[in-house]
Motif scaffolding. Sequence first.
Motif, PDB file in Angstrom:
ATOM      1  N   LEU A 239      -0.989 100.349  27.444  1.00 36.52           N
ATOM      2  CA  LEU A 239      -1.957 100.616  28.508  1.00 36.52           C
ATOM      3  C   LEU A 239      -1.370 101.608  29.517  1.00 36.52           C
ATOM      4  N   LEU A 240      -0.109 101.409  29.860  1.00 38.46           N
ATOM      5  CA  LEU A 240       0.548 102.312  30.808  1.00 38.46           C
ATOM      6  C   LEU A 240       0.637 103.725  30.216  1.00 38.46           C
ATOM      7  N   ARG A 241       0.955 103.808  28.929  1.00 38.05           N
ATOM      8  CA  ARG A 241       1.020 105.123  28.273  1.00 38.05           C
ATOM      9  C   ARG A 241      -0.342 105.817  28.309  1.00 38.05           C
ATOM     10  N   LEU A 242      -1.347 105.048  27.988  1.00 35.74           N
ATOM     11  CA  LEU A 242      -2.702 105.592  27.951  1.00 35.74           C
ATOM     12  C   LEU A 242      -3.118 106.089  29.330  1.00 35.74           C
ATOM     13  N   ARG A 243      -2.913 105.241  30.338  1.00 32.13           N
ATOM     14  CA  ARG A 243      -3.376 105.589  31.683  1.00 32.13           C
ATOM     15  C   ARG A 243      -2.531 106.706  32.286  1.00 32.13           C
ATOM     16  N   LYS A 244      -1.253 106.722  31.988  1.00 34.73           N
ATOM     17  CA  LYS A 244      -0.384 107.736  32.574  1.00 34.73           C
ATOM     18  C   LYS A 244      -0.415 109.030  31.743  1.00 34.73           C
ATOM     19  N   LYS A 245      -1.161 108.999  30.647  1.00 34.03           N
ATOM     20  CA  LYS A 245      -1.245 110.129  29.720  1.00 34.03           C
ATOM     21  C   LYS A 245       0.153 110.588  29.302  1.00 34.03           C
ATOM     22  N   ARG A 246       0.935 109.621  28.914  1.00 37.38           N
ATOM     23  CA  ARG A 246       2.311 109.893  28.513  1.00 37.38           C
ATOM     24  C   ARG A 246       2.485 109.256  27.146  1.00 37.38           C
ATOM     25  N   SER A 247       2.292 110.054  26.099  1.00 35.34           N
ATOM     26  CA  SER A 247       2.157 109.473  24.772  1.00 35.34           C
ATOM     27  C   SER A 247       3.467 108.950  24.205  1.00 35.34           C
ATOM     28  N   ASN A 333       4.046 108.576  39.496  1.00 34.78           N
ATOM     29  CA  ASN A 333       3.505 109.924  39.715  1.00 34.78           C
ATOM     30  C   ASN A 333       2.538 110.241  38.591  1.00 34.78           C
ATOM     31  N   LEU A 334       1.814 111.349  38.754  1.00 34.54           N
ATOM     32  CA  LEU A 334       1.089 111.914  37.632  1.00 34.54           C
ATOM     33  C   LEU A 334       2.112 112.774  36.918  1.00 34.54           C
ATOM     34  N   SER A 335       1.968 112.951  35.624  1.00 32.08           N
ATOM     35  CA  SER A 335       3.028 113.585  34.850  1.00 32.08           C
ATOM     36  C   SER A 335       3.525 114.866  35.509  1.00 32.08           C
ATOM     37  N   GLU A 336       4.820 114.951  35.663  1.00 31.74           N
ATOM     38  CA  GLU A 336       5.535 116.115  36.168  1.00 31.74           C
ATOM     39  C   GLU A 336       5.307 116.421  37.654  1.00 31.74           C
ATOM     40  N   GLY A 352      -6.526 104.312  38.912  1.00 34.11           N
ATOM     41  CA  GLY A 352      -6.793 104.378  37.476  1.00 34.11           C
ATOM     42  C   GLY A 352      -5.554 104.124  36.638  1.00 34.11           C
ATOM     43  N   ILE A 353      -4.384 104.138  37.265  1.00 29.50           N
ATOM     44  CA  ILE A 353      -3.158 103.793  36.519  1.00 29.50           C
ATOM     45  C   ILE A 353      -2.707 102.383  36.916  1.00 29.50           C
ATOM     46  N   ILE A 613      11.783 116.229  10.544  1.00 29.99           N
ATOM     47  CA  ILE A 613      12.042 115.191  11.546  1.00 29.99           C
ATOM     48  C   ILE A 613      10.958 115.217  12.612  1.00 29.99           C
ATOM     49  N   ARG A 614      10.593 116.385  13.102  1.00 31.35           N
ATOM     50  CA  ARG A 614       9.496 116.484  14.055  1.00 31.35           C
ATOM     51  C   ARG A 614       8.816 117.844  13.974  1.00 31.35           C
ATOM     52  N   ARG A 615       7.505 117.808  13.838  1.00 29.65           N
ATOM     53  CA  ARG A 615       6.718 119.040  13.746  1.00 29.65           C
ATOM     54  C   ARG A 615       6.102 119.417  15.094  1.00 29.65           C
ATOM     55  N   HIS A 616       5.736 118.401  15.876  1.00 26.97           N
ATOM     56  CA  HIS A 616       5.115 118.644  17.184  1.00 26.97           C
ATOM     57  C   HIS A 616       5.926 117.919  18.250  1.00 26.97           C
ATOM     58  N   ALA A 617       6.175 118.568  19.356  1.00 24.98           N
ATOM     59  CA  ALA A 617       6.900 117.916  20.449  1.00 24.98           C
ATOM     60  C   ALA A 617       5.921 117.602  21.563  1.00 24.98           C
ATOM     61  N   SER A 618       5.862 116.327  21.971  1.00 25.86           N
ATOM     62  CA  SER A 618       4.920 115.993  23.049  1.00 25.86           C
ATOM     63  C   SER A 618       5.582 116.115  24.420  1.00 25.86           C
ATOM     64  N   PHE A 619       6.916 116.278  24.446  1.00 27.45           N
ATOM     65  CA  PHE A 619       7.583 116.585  25.713  1.00 27.45           C
ATOM     66  C   PHE A 619       8.764 117.496  25.420  1.00 27.45           C
ATOM     67  N   GLU A 620       9.256 118.144  26.452  1.00 23.33           N
ATOM     68  CA  GLU A 620      10.311 119.143  26.309  1.00 23.33           C
ATOM     69  C   GLU A 620      11.535 118.566  25.588  1.00 23.33           C
ATOM     70  N   ALA A 621      12.014 119.297  24.601  1.00 22.27           N
ATOM     71  CA  ALA A 621      13.251 118.952  23.879  1.00 22.27           C
ATOM     72  C   ALA A 621      13.123 117.727  22.978  1.00 22.27           C
ATOM     73  N   GLN A 622      11.898 117.233  22.761  1.00 20.10           N
ATOM     74  CA  GLN A 622      11.744 116.040  21.921  1.00 20.10           C
ATOM     75  C   GLN A 622      12.258 116.270  20.502  1.00 20.10           C
ATOM     76  N   ALA A 623      11.914 117.421  19.910  1.00 23.64           N
ATOM     77  CA  ALA A 623      12.329 117.703  18.531  1.00 23.64           C
ATOM     78  C   ALA A 623      13.850 117.808  18.434  1.00 23.64           C
ATOM     79  N   ALA A 624      14.451 118.451  19.423  1.00 23.22           N
ATOM     80  CA  ALA A 624      15.903 118.593  19.439  1.00 23.22           C
ATOM     81  C   ALA A 624      16.574 117.236  19.624  1.00 23.22           C
ATOM     82  N   MET A 625      15.999 116.405  20.491  1.00 23.00           N
ATOM     83  CA  MET A 625      16.572 115.079  20.723  1.00 23.00           C
ATOM     84  C   MET A 625      16.504 114.236  19.458  1.00 23.00           C
ATOM     85  N   GLU A 626      15.395 114.335  18.735  1.00 22.71           N
ATOM     86  CA  GLU A 626      15.268 113.522  17.522  1.00 22.71           C
ATOM     87  C   GLU A 626      16.209 114.012  16.427  1.00 22.71           C
TER      88      GLU A 626
END
Length: 752
Positions: A239-247, A333-336, A352-353, A613-626
């Motif tokens: 629910l927190l992910r959904l409301r904060k739009k942080r997938s 906060n709202l993202s970023e 709403g959050i 390992i990762r085709r799409h990154a939903s946040f900065e450096a996600q692919a590199a981190m994985e």
Amino acid sequence: MKQRVKIVIRGAVQGVGFRPFVYRLANELNIKGWIVNSSQGVFIEAEAEVNILNEFLLRLASDKPKNSFIQSFEHSYLDLHGFGNFEIRESNDKGGKTALVLPDISTCPDCLQEIFDPGNRRYLYPFTNCTNCGPRFTIIKDLPYDRAKTTMAEFVMCPECLAEYTDPSDRRFHAEPTACPVCGPQVELWDSNGTKLLDKQDAIHTAAKYILEGKIVALKGIGGYQLICDAGSDEAVKLLRLRKKRSEKPFALMMPDIESTKKECEVSPAEERSLLSVEAPIVLLKRRKDITSAISGETAAGNPYYGIMLPYSPLHHILMKELGIPIIATSGNLSEEPICVDEPGALEKLKGIADYFLVHNRKILRHVDDSITRISAGREMLLRRARGYAPLPVVIEGLNKTILAAGAHLKNTIALNKGSNVFLSQHIGDLENIESINAFKSVINDLETFYELSPQIVVHDMHPDYVSTQYAKSLGVTSHAVQHHYAHVLSCIADSNIEGKVLGVSWDGTGFGTDGVIWGSEFMIPKGKDFFRVAHLMPFRLPGGEKSIHEVWRIGFALLYSIYGNGDFGLTGHNFKASETEIIRQMLDKNINSPVTTSMGRLFDGVSAILGIRRHASFEAQAAMELEFATDDVNTNDYLEYKIDAGENNSYIINWHPLVIDIVNKLNSGIDKNILAAMFHNTLSEIITDIAKGVGIEKVLLTGGCFQNKYLLEGSIKKLKNAGFKVYWHQRVPANDGGISLGQLKYSAFVN
Ligand code: ZN
Ligand code: ZN
Ligand code: FE
């Protein structure tokens, strides 16, 4: 291996037998060096084997004299000096008496005991503090530090508090934010419209009940709002992910105590010290694999680490005692955007959050996020420097003007000096929205008025479009542009006091090069205000530019396409569908919106995509981190094929073609992607060591966001040391762009 560590301890450490204690401990452990008192605190330098120094660091905190108290404990490693004994040196005050503002200090054991003592007048009072603990930086309006100049001014002390405050023998003698249930701030529980439901202990009790029922509560903490929910509940976290739009980006956790933390994570003595330190940061800890976790898989999916902090304010302690379970405690906060610090802002932004708001009437003057640290190569390394650390200065000698450094674009911080004291601001964030840009301006204004400084010189990034650059240029004072990766190098030099010749390895995701190309894999030899770029990656293309940072498969495709052309890459079962790649093929062929780069971060992204390992990154450096996380269970020293070509003027170009071809061949022969991920990292460590050998400078420093990668950092340190190099990396200042402002400020010493 012997090392030297420099320690600065601030707090009640003078006149309480601290120096004799340190002297005895040093002699017991056969440590050489010295200790001195100064107006800024106790300074210690100690030399010994690393494991002895680690014991020294732990015991300084755990065995300290009864009446001493540590308000900040900074340490960093330096080159060996070769001391013959351990001595108590004469106090000197040549540093001058710049009044330093202390950071916000986590609740001390004495206050904690009072809070949970039913017979104490501060029983369950969430604003209990004393001279040794409590808010500082977040409540101070102006210097000198005095209650009248804090947000506590509006609370008139009751006779009992006043008696403590004026009694020199009392723990609360001149404890500026002191308070009690009679005279101090109070908490209230509000609904999402801002209507008061309950107050005081009922408010906390009911907030805890709602959290256990799966609700999301916004809590007004020390440096801003946090969003809190039950970390054991998949529904609540989802629910927190959904409301904060942080997938997918991991959420930080607050654990009830150190014991419950050890049930979920592996905790080394150094990590335990960080968790329990007065700074109380979020510590990245390896999750245990031998247990059934009580924490929802939604918290940090695909990540072998948890970011964990312990309760650090009385309100957190009381709430966690009621709850007794792990909670998500993420930025309110709202993202970023910067975290909310006041009620109107929180109600507006977090509508709403959050279902409920646990608020109070002690004003927060400036936002200060939770800090983040990680133990890498046996040392604490700050990844985000904010609460508990800001605004303590970093010392840079040779600055004779007042300089403002505007920082970079992402993870922005700013820096401002008063003589050799450089005040590095708290983490501000990505300057991508109006709220962050306003925060950037107000932090600059804040530090300037605080220390009554007006910059004579401003330094900024070379990128012409950065908000920080444009702001710096608008100030009407002399300005200097500093190349991004060179600022990283100078930041690391300042962080570790490196003297003499050094080779800087500056690897990150993006930075504007002197030729207008996006750099990010730079090997630099500093020459005062200039540098020699001695090596970097062979450039490659980013189809779609910025878009490829999220759609990292585009980078993987571009790497393969530049080697194999229109073939099918010889890659069986690969991750690139013709329906998607056709347009990318055309972009590359016609060179449409496909800038070149030498970014190491983007090479990580591309390899992550090629390995599937990762085709799409939903946040900065996600692919590199994985890609780093994929090395988790792998144990190999093998590396891939690589080639270092000769460049102009005795420079080197890292040719990544053989590396990518080897990955493709090995994938096709059935070698596991995780093994290849480890081999990719090992190859980069080989390359660094080879180039360092070619350059032939004994000192090598590792900086830039890529070196937050523990596997890469530790592997490179090991290989370099085995080859006889002295290696330096970040300690108290982030390796990422949060350290750029400090490097820019260091640069100004060459031009003023
Ligand atoms: Zn206290
Ligand atoms: Zn009182
Ligand atoms: Fe950078």
